[in-house]
Design an enzyme around this catalytic site. Structure first.
Site, PDB file in Angstrom:
ATOM      1  N   SER A   1      55.507 -26.552  20.217  1.00  0.00           N
ATOM      2  CA  SER A   1      55.622 -28.005  20.326  1.00  0.00           C
ATOM      3  C   SER A   1      57.054 -28.375  19.975  1.00  0.00           C
ATOM      4  O   SER A   1      57.522 -28.036  18.878  1.00  0.00           O
ATOM      5  CB  SER A   1      54.683 -28.679  19.341  1.00  0.00           C
ATOM      6  OG  SER A   1      53.371 -28.266  19.595  1.00  0.00           O
TER       7      SER A   1
ATOM      8  N   CYS B   1      47.958 -32.584  15.269  1.00  0.00           N
ATOM      9  CA  CYS B   1      48.623 -31.377  15.769  1.00  0.00           C
ATOM     10  C   CYS B   1      48.475 -30.238  14.769  1.00  0.00           C
ATOM     11  O   CYS B   1      48.553 -30.434  13.564  1.00  0.00           O
ATOM     12  CB  CYS B   1      50.100 -31.663  16.022  1.00  0.00           C
ATOM     13  SG  CYS B   1      50.975 -30.210  16.607  1.00  0.00           S
TER      14      CYS B   1
ATOM     15  N   TRP C   1      46.383 -25.624  18.568  1.00  0.00           N
ATOM     16  CA  TRP C   1      46.396 -24.251  19.042  1.00  0.00           C
ATOM     17  C   TRP C   1      45.666 -23.341  18.085  1.00  0.00           C
ATOM     18  O   TRP C   1      45.350 -23.734  16.986  1.00  0.00           O
ATOM     19  CB  TRP C   1      47.838 -23.772  19.254  1.00  0.00           C
ATOM     20  CG  TRP C   1      48.694 -23.856  18.037  1.00  0.00           C
ATOM     21  CD1 TRP C   1      48.790 -22.927  17.032  1.00  0.00           C
ATOM     22  CD2 TRP C   1      49.615 -24.917  17.693  1.00  0.00           C
ATOM     23  NE1 TRP C   1      49.690 -23.333  16.087  1.00  0.00           N
ATOM     24  CE2 TRP C   1      50.208 -24.545  16.465  1.00  0.00           C
ATOM     25  CE3 TRP C   1      49.984 -26.114  18.282  1.00  0.00           C
ATOM     26  CZ2 TRP C   1      51.161 -25.344  15.827  1.00  0.00           C
ATOM     27  CZ3 TRP C   1      50.930 -26.900  17.639  1.00  0.00           C
ATOM     28  CH2 TRP C   1      51.509 -26.523  16.420  1.00  0.00           C
TER      29      TRP C   1
ATOM     30  N   ASP D   1      47.303 -31.964  19.939  1.00  0.00           N
ATOM     31  CA  ASP D   1      48.183 -30.890  20.384  1.00  0.00           C
ATOM     32  C   ASP D   1      47.852 -29.741  19.431  1.00  0.00           C
ATOM     33  O   ASP D   1      48.423 -29.639  18.360  1.00  0.00           O
ATOM     34  CB  ASP D   1      49.643 -31.346  20.223  1.00  0.00           C
ATOM     35  CG  ASP D   1      50.643 -30.312  20.721  1.00  0.00           C
ATOM     36  OD1 ASP D   1      50.276 -29.492  21.578  1.00  0.00           O
ATOM     37  OD2 ASP D   1      51.794 -30.333  20.249  1.00  0.00           O
TER      38      ASP D   1
HETATM   39  P1  FAD Z   1      51.147 -12.972  18.504  1.00  0.00           P
HETATM   40  O1  FAD Z   1      51.715 -11.631  18.661  1.00  0.00           O
HETATM   41  O2  FAD Z   1      50.813 -13.741  19.708  1.00  0.00           O
HETATM   42  O3  FAD Z   1      49.921 -12.890  17.526  1.00  0.00           O
HETATM   43  C1  FAD Z   1      49.218 -14.071  17.197  1.00  0.00           C
HETATM   44  C2  FAD Z   1      48.085 -13.758  16.251  1.00  0.00           C
HETATM   45  O4  FAD Z   1      47.159 -12.935  16.918  1.00  0.00           O
HETATM   46  C3  FAD Z   1      48.479 -12.973  14.988  1.00  0.00           C
HETATM   47  O5  FAD Z   1      48.883 -13.784  13.946  1.00  0.00           O
HETATM   48  C4  FAD Z   1      47.165 -12.303  14.676  1.00  0.00           C
HETATM   49  O6  FAD Z   1      46.347 -13.194  13.992  1.00  0.00           O
HETATM   50  C5  FAD Z   1      46.598 -12.038  16.023  1.00  0.00           C
HETATM   51  N1  FAD Z   1      46.930 -10.657  16.431  1.00  0.00           N
HETATM   52  C6  FAD Z   1      48.034 -10.222  17.063  1.00  0.00           C
HETATM   53  N2  FAD Z   1      47.976  -8.903  17.267  1.00  0.00           N
HETATM   54  C7  FAD Z   1      46.809  -8.497  16.770  1.00  0.00           C
HETATM   55  C8  FAD Z   1      46.151  -7.246  16.700  1.00  0.00           C
HETATM   56  N3  FAD Z   1      46.697  -6.135  17.177  1.00  0.00           N
HETATM   57  N4  FAD Z   1      44.942  -7.214  16.130  1.00  0.00           N
HETATM   58  C9  FAD Z   1      44.368  -8.329  15.641  1.00  0.00           C
HETATM   59  N5  FAD Z   1      44.942  -9.528  15.682  1.00  0.00           N
HETATM   60  C10 FAD Z   1      46.137  -9.621  16.232  1.00  0.00           C
HETATM   61  N6  FAD Z   1      53.298 -22.227  16.628  1.00  0.00           N
HETATM   62  C11 FAD Z   1      54.221 -22.677  15.756  1.00  0.00           C
HETATM   63  O7  FAD Z   1      54.563 -21.978  14.800  1.00  0.00           O
HETATM   64  N7  FAD Z   1      54.826 -23.899  15.925  1.00  0.00           N
HETATM   65  C12 FAD Z   1      54.513 -24.710  16.951  1.00  0.00           C
HETATM   66  O8  FAD Z   1      55.078 -25.798  17.074  1.00  0.00           O
HETATM   67  C13 FAD Z   1      53.528 -24.265  17.891  1.00  0.00           C
HETATM   68  N8  FAD Z   1      53.171 -25.033  18.934  1.00  0.00           N
HETATM   69  C14 FAD Z   1      52.244 -24.592  19.822  1.00  0.00           C
HETATM   70  C15 FAD Z   1      51.881 -25.400  20.895  1.00  0.00           C
HETATM   71  C16 FAD Z   1      50.963 -24.959  21.814  1.00  0.00           C
HETATM   72  C17 FAD Z   1      50.583 -25.827  22.974  1.00  0.00           C
HETATM   73  C18 FAD Z   1      50.372 -23.681  21.663  1.00  0.00           C
HETATM   74  C19 FAD Z   1      49.370 -23.174  22.649  1.00  0.00           C
HETATM   75  C20 FAD Z   1      50.718 -22.890  20.602  1.00  0.00           C
HETATM   76  C21 FAD Z   1      51.650 -23.319  19.667  1.00  0.00           C
HETATM   77  N9  FAD Z   1      52.021 -22.521  18.592  1.00  0.00           N
HETATM   78  C22 FAD Z   1      52.951 -22.981  17.696  1.00  0.00           C
HETATM   79  C23 FAD Z   1      51.520 -21.131  18.451  1.00  0.00           C
HETATM   80  C24 FAD Z   1      52.492 -20.187  19.151  1.00  0.00           C
HETATM   81  O9  FAD Z   1      52.429 -20.380  20.552  1.00  0.00           O
HETATM   82  C25 FAD Z   1      52.187 -18.715  18.904  1.00  0.00           C
HETATM   83  O10 FAD Z   1      50.852 -18.475  19.186  1.00  0.00           O
HETATM   84  C26 FAD Z   1      52.486 -18.255  17.497  1.00  0.00           C
HETATM   85  O11 FAD Z   1      53.825 -18.519  17.170  1.00  0.00           O
HETATM   86  C27 FAD Z   1      52.237 -16.763  17.355  1.00  0.00           C
HETATM   87  O12 FAD Z   1      52.998 -16.087  18.300  1.00  0.00           O
HETATM   88  P2  FAD Z   1      53.466 -14.577  18.068  1.00  0.00           P
HETATM   89  O13 FAD Z   1      53.914 -14.043  19.392  1.00  0.00           O
HETATM   90  O14 FAD Z   1      54.435 -14.485  16.944  1.00  0.00           O
HETATM   91  O15 FAD Z   1      52.137 -13.881  17.618  1.00  0.00           O
END
Ligand code: FAD
Length: 693
Positions: free
Chosen positions: A453, A646, A693, A691
């Site tokens: 966001s 949010c 997630w 908003d």
């Molecule tokens: P990922 O690698 O995608 O992992 C996410 C989670 O999945 C992990 O924390 C864990 O719980 C789980 N996971 C991953 N791998 C494994 C595994 N091997 N086994 C079990 N569980 C696992 N985030 C923000 O911080 N700020 C924002 O403003 C924000 N806005 C968003 C707006 C929207 C519309 C959406 C859809 C999401 C938003 N998010 C926001 C969330 C963001 O998109 C990400 O999902 C978040 O930052 C995690 O991404 P990542 O790639 O670091 O983690």
């Protein structure tokens, strides 16, 4: 029962709401992207000039089963591929997978009755279709379904269409699996014959995979009956041919080393930048927002100057991540391809309808680092497909057991939060050299961009997008290692590098920060912007109530930044009430100082009410504060305030919704259900926006 005035208000509102709901897609549908076809050309499946007639396409390619997917984050697409493979390998169906936006629907009344169509449909956000399914959804759920043949709905025009359907949803959202439910109803109404049940997977309960597995077996049985299929012993048939080209150097310009599109590879990337063509944006500033050592929350300023990209306050930015080097190495080791990681590979679909999901030619290293989701949780079905390629009998029988025993799989793999490579490492230390690379491309998702966001106002900084991201680094109960989020740890590494941190790689994850061919040097990151409906009222004098604990405050920083700027210009700004929550006021109260500055600009019109969960003897959350301030909230709603939520969808957003219903009921002396209905009404009329997630 008699309708009272409130009932009527609610009914009218619901009606208006549903009209708004049905037309909504047209507001945010991603416009057809001129780069979409070139992006898929590079994937070996040019769209241009290809037919949009599915009946013709299936005839031409001798298929009798098409699996359409409506996918946003890749899961529905992955399920579609898995069904296609299973249909072909177990039941001898001639399957093809199709992006639902690549075909027309006007001629589905001509779909032959000896064939079958699958619809694997994710529901997105508030019961909305995914971007690629907007037109499909509108076609079938709109007022008049207009088939090319002129057949009307009363003629049961789809009576020859056999279909199978599975929905991917999240029960924490109000309109759970709305897509599959509505499409299923519409298709049935038009005379189509559903085979098996309309499956529903629930991401909210964390049972998506098991729901899918449990749904598909009876479905296959029903389909076998309906189409007279004979089940046979499934043998692996590669969907792609992966051929190493020893003659070619990875340095050759034609080889993709991680670039998202051909024009990026050729160094002439230009706009329009979109979900198919990211902009390699400079990160102009980055900093840490938390004051504690063991947790990180990043603030980043990403420049879009000169890119022709634009955003509006409340939109989302997508970050295209790079996998951590340590995980790339682990994956290559587990599959025994570490030595030849820089070999050039050509990936082609064996069948003409197979769309290669990664750019080609590429190298193993680039494929794993930039194009494949290698760190995600792993599915039981995928693990079990590896049994045939296990390095010895012992590991083979362990994999077979994991594949067959759901509880055992949960204990050994899911609860441990293992990625595919960690799961295999836990079974044996021998490499799985026999696994065809095609199987890995088929079984793992494409590396997905993550959305954030936008936490700035486009009015204040139109060329600079702020993001606020908490770094995912969690030890889930029962797991022996810490799960590191893909994107946020990559961003953390960028921040460390930018700020000259002596150890730029957090936790030894060793990212390729400079990107393919050093194209991201000087701290760049590929991004695109996604427009959202999460918007401030156009009239700044209208009051707003915002509930945003943790990083849920991100868009509200943008909202407040915007209103503070308007106030500074002398405009009348309505009450701007923020409920913010975190653990401790001196640890993770992000933007605390900035909010003080905004307060100076906005005076009394800005009110921030905080909830610190770990300061007192009892845990206090935003929803408690909301309740305590019921009178104020109710008064602002009477003044037509917009209400925004949010952050965490699973718990917080749901509770806030409930609490607001109670507040309305209690403050207006209405029964509890009426309060709930009023919130529903606010949602459908756009004055309650989420908003989450
Ligand atoms: P990922 O690698 O995608 O992992 C996410 C989670 O999945 C992990 O924390 C864990 O719980 C789980 N996971 C991953 N791998 C494994 C595994 N091997 N086994 C079990 N569980 C696992 N985030 C923000 O911080 N700020 C924002 O403003 C924000 N806005 C968003 C707006 C929207 C519309 C959406 C859809 C999401 C938003 N998010 C926001 C969330 C963001 O998109 C990400 O999902 C978040 O930052 C995690 O991404 P990542 O790639 O670091 O983690």
């Amino acid at each position: 029962a008699q309708l009272d005035t409130l009932d009527l208000v609610v009914l009218v509102a619901l009606l208006v709401g549903s009209v708004a709901y049905f037309t909504k897609g047209s507001y945010w549908a991603v416009p057809k992207d001129p780069y979409a076809s070139s992006a898929s050309t590079l994937n070996g499946a040019a769209k241009s000039g290809k037919t949009r007639d599915i009946v013709e396409k299936m005839d031409e390619t001798s298929k009798n089963c098409v699996i359409f997917y409506g996918s946003q984050t890749g899961t529905a697409e992955d399920y579609a591929s898995r069904l296609a493979k299973e249909g072909s390998q177990r039941f001898g169906l001639k399957t093809m997978v199709a992006d639902i936006e690549d075909y027309d629907y006007e001629n589905l009344d001509k779909f032959p009755d000896d064939k079958v169509a699958f619809f694997v449909l994710a529901t997105y956000g508030e019961g909305e279709p995914t971007d690629n399914a907007v037109e499909f959804y509108q076609f079938f759920t709109g007022e008049d379904v207009a088939f090319e043949s002129g057949a009307s709905a009363d003629d049961k025009p789809l009576s020859s269409l056999k279909y199978v359907t599975f929905g991917l949803g999240n029960n924490t959202y109000e309109h759970y699996n709305a897509m599959v439910r509505q499409v299923d109803t519409a298709l049935t109404k038009l005379g189509a014959q559903r085979i098996g049940t309309a499956g529903e997977g629930d991401d909210g309960a964390g049972t998506m995979e098991e729901d899918f597995l449990a749904w598909k077996e009876p479905m296959w049985a029903a389909l076998s009956d309906a189409m007279n299929l004979q089940e046979r012993e499934a043998v692996y048939e590669a969907v792609f041919s992966v051929v190493e080209d020893d003659e070619k150097s990875p340095e050759e310009e034609s080889v993709y080393l991680g670039e998202p599109t051909a024009s990026h590879r050729e160094g002439r990337a230009k706009g329009p930048f979109s979900a198919h063509n990211p902009y390699i944006a400079p990160v102009v500033e980055s900093s840490e927002l938390f004051t504690v050592k063991d947790r990180n929350c990043l603030h980043m300023e990403i420049s879009i100057a000169g890119s022709n990209l634009s955003y509006q306050t409340g939109d989302h930015i997508a970050i295209w991540p790079t996998n951590a080097g340590a995980e790339v190495d682990r994956f290559l080791q587990v599959f025994g391809i570490e030595e030849k990681r820089h070999s050039v590979i050509n990936v082609k679909g064996i069948d003409v309808t197979a769309k290669v999901p990664i750019p080609t030619p590429t190298t193993y290293d680039a494929a794993v680092r930039y194009y494949m989701e290698v760190c995600a949780p792993v599915s039981r079905q995928f693990v079990s497909t590896l049994a045939a390629f296990a390095p010895d009998e012992e590991s083979k029988s362990e994999i077979v057991r994991l594949g067959n025993d759901k509880d055992y799989f949960h204990e050994k793999i899911t609860n441990q939060c293992f990625t595919i490579s960690q799961a295999l490492q836990s079974i044996t230390s021998k490499p799985f050299t026999a696994v065809p690379f095609s199987l890995l491309i088929e079984g793992l998702n494409k590396l997905q961009p993550r959305y954030y966001s936008i936490s700035s106002s486009s009015l204040v900084q139109k060329d600079k997008i702020s993001i606020t991201a908490v770094v995912e680094s969690v030890r889930l109960p029962g797991a022996s290692h810490i799960v590191k989020g893909v994107t946020t740890n990559y961003l953390l590494a960028l921040k460390q590098k930018q700020n000259g941190d002596p150890s730029p790689d957090p936790h030894g994850l060793t990212y390729s920060i400079n990107g393919p061919r050093n194209k991201y040097d000087g701290i760049h990151v590929p991004v695109h912007v996604r427009h959202s409906n999460f918007k401030l009222p156009s009239d700044p004098s209208k009051p707003i109530i915002m509930v945003g604990p943790g990083t849920g405050v991100a868009p509200f920083r943008g909202f407040i930044q915007e209103r503070a700027a308007l106030a500074a210009k002398g405009e009348k700004v309505g009450t701007t009430l923020l409920f913010f929550g975190c653990r401790k006021s001196n640890e993770d109260f992000i933007y605390k100082d900035e909010f003080k500055t905004f307060q100076d600009q906005m005076g009394d019109s800005l009110k921030i009410i905080t909830a610190f969960s770990r300061e007192g003897s009892e845990k206090v959350y935003v929803q408690h504060r909301l309740k305590e301030n019921a009178e104020l909230v109710s008064e602002l709603l009477k003044q037509k305030a917009n209400f925004y939520v949010c952050g965490d969808a699973a718990n917080m957003a749901r509770e806030v919704n409930l609490v607001l219903g109670h507040i309305i009921a209690q403050q207006r002396g209405l029964p509890a259900e009426k309060g709930e209905e009023m919130v529903k009404h606010m949602r459908s009329s756009g004055s309650y926006q989420e908003d989450v997630w």
